[in-house]
Design a protein around this motif. Structure first.
Motif, PDB file in Angstrom:
ATOM      1  N   ASP A   1     -19.310  64.558  19.635  1.00 41.89           N
ATOM      2  CA  ASP A   1     -20.134  64.719  18.227  1.00 41.89           C
ATOM      3  C   ASP A   1     -20.820  66.141  18.111  1.00 41.89           C
ATOM      4  OD1 ASP A   1     -19.140  62.409  17.350  1.00 41.89           O
ATOM      5  OD2 ASP A   1     -21.241  61.430  17.777  1.00 41.89           O
ATOM      6  N   GLU A   2     -21.205  66.584  19.398  1.00 42.06           N
ATOM      7  CA  GLU A   2     -21.835  68.012  19.322  1.00 42.06           C
ATOM      8  C   GLU A   2     -20.809  69.007  18.920  1.00 42.06           C
ATOM      9  OE1 GLU A   2     -23.911  68.464  22.877  1.00 42.06           O
ATOM     10  OE2 GLU A   2     -25.516  66.922  22.397  1.00 42.06           O
ATOM     11  N   LEU A   3     -19.663  68.941  19.617  1.00 46.77           N
ATOM     12  CA  LEU A   3     -18.623  69.885  19.268  1.00 46.77           C
ATOM     13  C   LEU A   3     -18.155  69.779  17.879  1.00 46.77           C
ATOM     14  CD1 LEU A   3     -16.427  69.372  22.527  1.00 46.77           C
ATOM     15  CD2 LEU A   3     -18.047  71.225  21.957  1.00 46.77           C
ATOM     16  N   ILE A   4     -18.011  68.806  17.333  1.00 50.77           N
ATOM     17  CA  ILE A   4     -17.654  68.648  15.950  1.00 50.77           C
ATOM     18  C   ILE A   4     -18.804  69.254  14.975  1.00 50.77           C
ATOM     19  CG2 ILE A   4     -17.096  67.053  13.937  1.00 50.77           C
ATOM     20  CD1 ILE A   4     -15.747  65.224  16.175  1.00 50.77           C
ATOM     21  N   VAL A   5     -20.024  69.014  15.224  1.00 46.41           N
ATOM     22  CA  VAL A   5     -20.859  69.646  14.381  1.00 46.41           C
ATOM     23  C   VAL A   5     -20.866  71.026  14.383  1.00 46.41           C
ATOM     24  CG1 VAL A   5     -23.604  70.099  14.304  1.00 46.41           C
ATOM     25  CG2 VAL A   5     -22.600  67.521  14.601  1.00 46.41           C
ATOM     26  N   GLU A   6     -20.978  71.778  15.826  1.00 47.80           N
ATOM     27  CA  GLU A   6     -20.567  73.176  15.887  1.00 47.80           C
ATOM     28  C   GLU A   6     -19.261  73.756  15.091  1.00 47.80           C
ATOM     29  OE1 GLU A   6     -20.083  74.310  19.834  1.00 47.80           O
ATOM     30  OE2 GLU A   6     -21.913  73.506  20.503  1.00 47.80           O
ATOM     31  N   GLU A   7     -18.356  72.885  14.855  1.00 50.04           N
ATOM     32  CA  GLU A   7     -17.207  73.283  14.176  1.00 50.04           C
ATOM     33  C   GLU A   7     -17.658  73.113  12.645  1.00 50.04           C
ATOM     34  OE1 GLU A   7     -13.481  71.284  14.774  1.00 50.04           O
ATOM     35  OE2 GLU A   7     -13.035  72.597  16.482  1.00 50.04           O
TER      36      GLU A   7
ATOM     37  N   GLY B   1     -20.390  73.048  10.961  1.00 49.42           N
ATOM     38  CA  GLY B   1     -21.687  73.770  10.592  1.00 49.42           C
ATOM     39  C   GLY B   1     -22.639  72.944   9.693  1.00 49.42           C
ATOM     40  N   MET B   2     -22.633  71.630   9.959  1.00 46.72           N
ATOM     41  CA  MET B   2     -23.495  70.667   9.311  1.00 46.72           C
ATOM     42  C   MET B   2     -23.745  69.418  10.145  1.00 46.72           C
ATOM     43  SD  MET B   2     -21.554  69.085   6.201  1.00 46.72           S
ATOM     44  CE  MET B   2     -20.672  70.577   5.404  1.00 46.72           C
ATOM     45  N   SER B   3     -24.673  68.664   9.997  1.00 47.62           N
ATOM     46  CA  SER B   3     -24.955  67.495  10.826  1.00 47.62           C
ATOM     47  C   SER B   3     -23.767  66.656  10.326  1.00 47.62           C
ATOM     48  CB  SER B   3     -26.295  66.727  10.396  1.00 47.62           C
ATOM     49  OG  SER B   3     -26.203  66.333   9.282  1.00 47.62           O
ATOM     50  N   ILE B   4     -23.584  65.571  11.233  1.00 47.36           N
ATOM     51  CA  ILE B   4     -22.337  64.502  10.983  1.00 47.36           C
ATOM     52  C   ILE B   4     -23.061  63.814   9.631  1.00 47.36           C
ATOM     53  CG2 ILE B   4     -21.459  62.235  11.896  1.00 47.36           C
ATOM     54  CD1 ILE B   4     -21.524  63.626  14.566  1.00 47.36           C
ATOM     55  N   ASN B   5     -24.300  63.345   9.656  1.00 45.10           N
ATOM     56  CA  ASN B   5     -24.971  62.681   8.444  1.00 45.10           C
ATOM     57  C   ASN B   5     -24.350  63.295   7.193  1.00 45.10           C
ATOM     58  OD1 ASN B   5     -26.201  60.583   9.337  1.00 45.10           O
ATOM     59  ND2 ASN B   5     -28.165  61.303   9.252  1.00 45.10           N
TER      60      ASN B   5
ATOM     61  N   PHE C   1     -14.068  62.528   8.501  1.00 42.71           N
ATOM     62  CA  PHE C   1     -14.590  62.919   9.907  1.00 42.71           C
ATOM     63  C   PHE C   1     -13.685  62.192  10.918  1.00 42.71           C
ATOM     64  CE2 PHE C   1     -17.051  61.123  13.469  1.00 42.71           C
ATOM     65  CZ  PHE C   1     -17.758  62.302  13.793  1.00 42.71           C
ATOM     66  N   ARG C   2     -13.237  61.110  10.651  1.00 47.09           N
ATOM     67  CA  ARG C   2     -12.287  60.674  11.747  1.00 47.09           C
ATOM     68  C   ARG C   2     -11.051  61.536  12.187  1.00 47.09           C
ATOM     69  NH1 ARG C   2     -16.013  57.789  14.225  1.00 47.09           N
ATOM     70  NH2 ARG C   2     -16.811  56.106  12.725  1.00 47.09           N
ATOM     71  N   ARG C   3     -10.535  62.097  11.086  1.00 44.56           N
ATOM     72  CA  ARG C   3      -9.505  63.107  11.288  1.00 44.56           C
ATOM     73  C   ARG C   3      -9.969  64.115  12.196  1.00 44.56           C
ATOM     74  NH1 ARG C   3      -8.237  62.012   5.644  1.00 44.56           N
ATOM     75  NH2 ARG C   3      -9.582  63.810   5.280  1.00 44.56           N
ATOM     76  N   ARG C   4     -11.127  64.594  11.991  1.00 45.04           N
ATOM     77  CA  ARG C   4     -11.564  65.622  12.819  1.00 45.04           C
ATOM     78  C   ARG C   4     -11.613  65.346  14.126  1.00 45.04           C
ATOM     79  NH1 ARG C   4     -13.506  70.522  11.416  1.00 45.04           N
ATOM     80  NH2 ARG C   4     -13.380  71.185   9.177  1.00 45.04           N
ATOM     81  N   GLU C   5     -12.246  64.073  14.372  1.00 41.40           N
ATOM     82  CA  GLU C   5     -12.528  63.398  15.756  1.00 41.40           C
ATOM     83  C   GLU C   5     -11.030  63.291  16.438  1.00 41.40           C
ATOM     84  OE1 GLU C   5     -15.576  59.776  16.455  1.00 41.40           O
ATOM     85  OE2 GLU C   5     -13.658  59.351  15.409  1.00 41.40           O
ATOM     86  N   ALA C   6      -9.941  62.786  15.610  1.00 41.56           N
ATOM     87  CA  ALA C   6      -9.014  62.806  16.222  1.00 41.56           C
ATOM     88  C   ALA C   6      -8.255  63.986  16.807  1.00 41.56           C
ATOM     89  CB  ALA C   6      -7.737  61.985  15.429  1.00 41.56           C
ATOM     90  N   GLU C   7      -8.596  65.024  16.121  1.00 33.68           N
ATOM     91  CA  GLU C   7      -8.008  66.403  16.474  1.00 33.68           C
ATOM     92  C   GLU C   7      -8.608  66.987  17.703  1.00 33.68           C
ATOM     93  OE1 GLU C   7      -8.539  68.624  13.009  1.00 33.68           O
ATOM     94  OE2 GLU C   7      -6.820  67.651  11.931  1.00 33.68           O
ATOM     95  N   MET C   8     -10.192  66.678  17.811  1.00 35.13           N
ATOM     96  CA  MET C   8     -10.812  67.075  19.061  1.00 35.13           C
ATOM     97  C   MET C   8     -10.394  66.442  20.032  1.00 35.13           C
ATOM     98  SD  MET C   8     -13.275  68.996  19.829  1.00 35.13           S
ATOM     99  CE  MET C   8     -14.201  69.374  18.344  1.00 35.13           C
TER     100      MET C   8
END
Length: 218
Positions: A28-34, A36-40, A51-58
């Motif tokens: 989650d922290e790595l995705i937030v860095e990518e 540039g905003m909060s997950i909320n 978000f789930r697509r980004r999560e799978a890529e990560m």
């Protein structure tokens, strides 16, 4: 291969990961860095599917780069592609806790506002929780019931998995008033079966560990 900490939000994955390795990978922290905003905010702007697509890529990138310890978000198991990736990993450690304990923990955590919690009633949240439990259990190679355990005790369990051990007991040393004396004990067995879910073992290990630094004194 990676050691992956699984479990619903609020089970302590990030805290345990940080104890095991300060350089662990919090997805989650790595995705937030990518992004540039909060997950909320990302949920509000792009939606959960994005978000789930980004999560799978990560997850794919971390596994390809052979990250040592990974802490995904609680929803990592929703995507069948992610479950297939996790199913190939030999060390999936599921941090399990009952719903009421988890709900109260999240509700009292004012510093971490989780969209899945904020946007659903308790009944709806319980359905999500119940729906994920079998997904966690299906891909877990190890399960730790964390309700009465400190993060240090959970981390000690994970270290036993590195030695192909199964820990089935963790006890805190307390005085007559119930105050911790700063030590805990674990009881483990070496697994000789290649299937970790059967936990067939021979040698038994008893350890006494100092909570402050994780050192073994016996």
């Amino acid at each position: 291969m990676a050691k992956i900490l699984l479990g619903f939000m609020g089970t302590g994955k990030t805290t345990v990961g940080r104890i095991l390795d300060p350089k662990f990978h919090d997805m989650d922290e790595l995705i937030v860095e990518e992004i540039g905003m909060s997950i909320n905010d990302y949920f509000a702007v792009e939606g959960e599917a994005a978000f789930r697509r980004r999560e799978a890529e990560m997850l794919e990138r971390l596994l390809e780069n052979e990250a040592a310890i990974i802490s995904p978000g609680g929803g990592i198991v929703v995507n069948p592609h992610n479950r297939a990736l996790l199913g190939k990993n030999p060390h999936n450690i599921y941090l399990r806790v009952d719903f009421e304990t988890l709900y109260n923990r999240i509700q009292n955590d004012k510093a971490m506002q989780r969209p899945l919690f904020l946007n659903h009633t308790k009944e709806e949240f319980k359905k999500i929780f119940d729906g994920r439990l079998p997904l966690y259990e299906d891909i877990a190679t190890h399960i730790v019931d964390v309700e009465d355990k400190t993060p240090e005790e959970i981390a000690a369990y994970k270290k036993d998995t590195d030695a192909t051990r199964y820990t089935f007991g963790i006890w805190d040393f307390v005085n007559k008033s119930g105050e911790s004396l700063g030590y805990y004990a674990t009881l483990s067995v070496d697994r000789t079966d290649t299937d970790p879910k059967t936990h067939v073992g021979n040698d038994v290990y008893f350890r006494i560990v100092k909570k402050s630094d994780g050192s073994e004194i016996f």
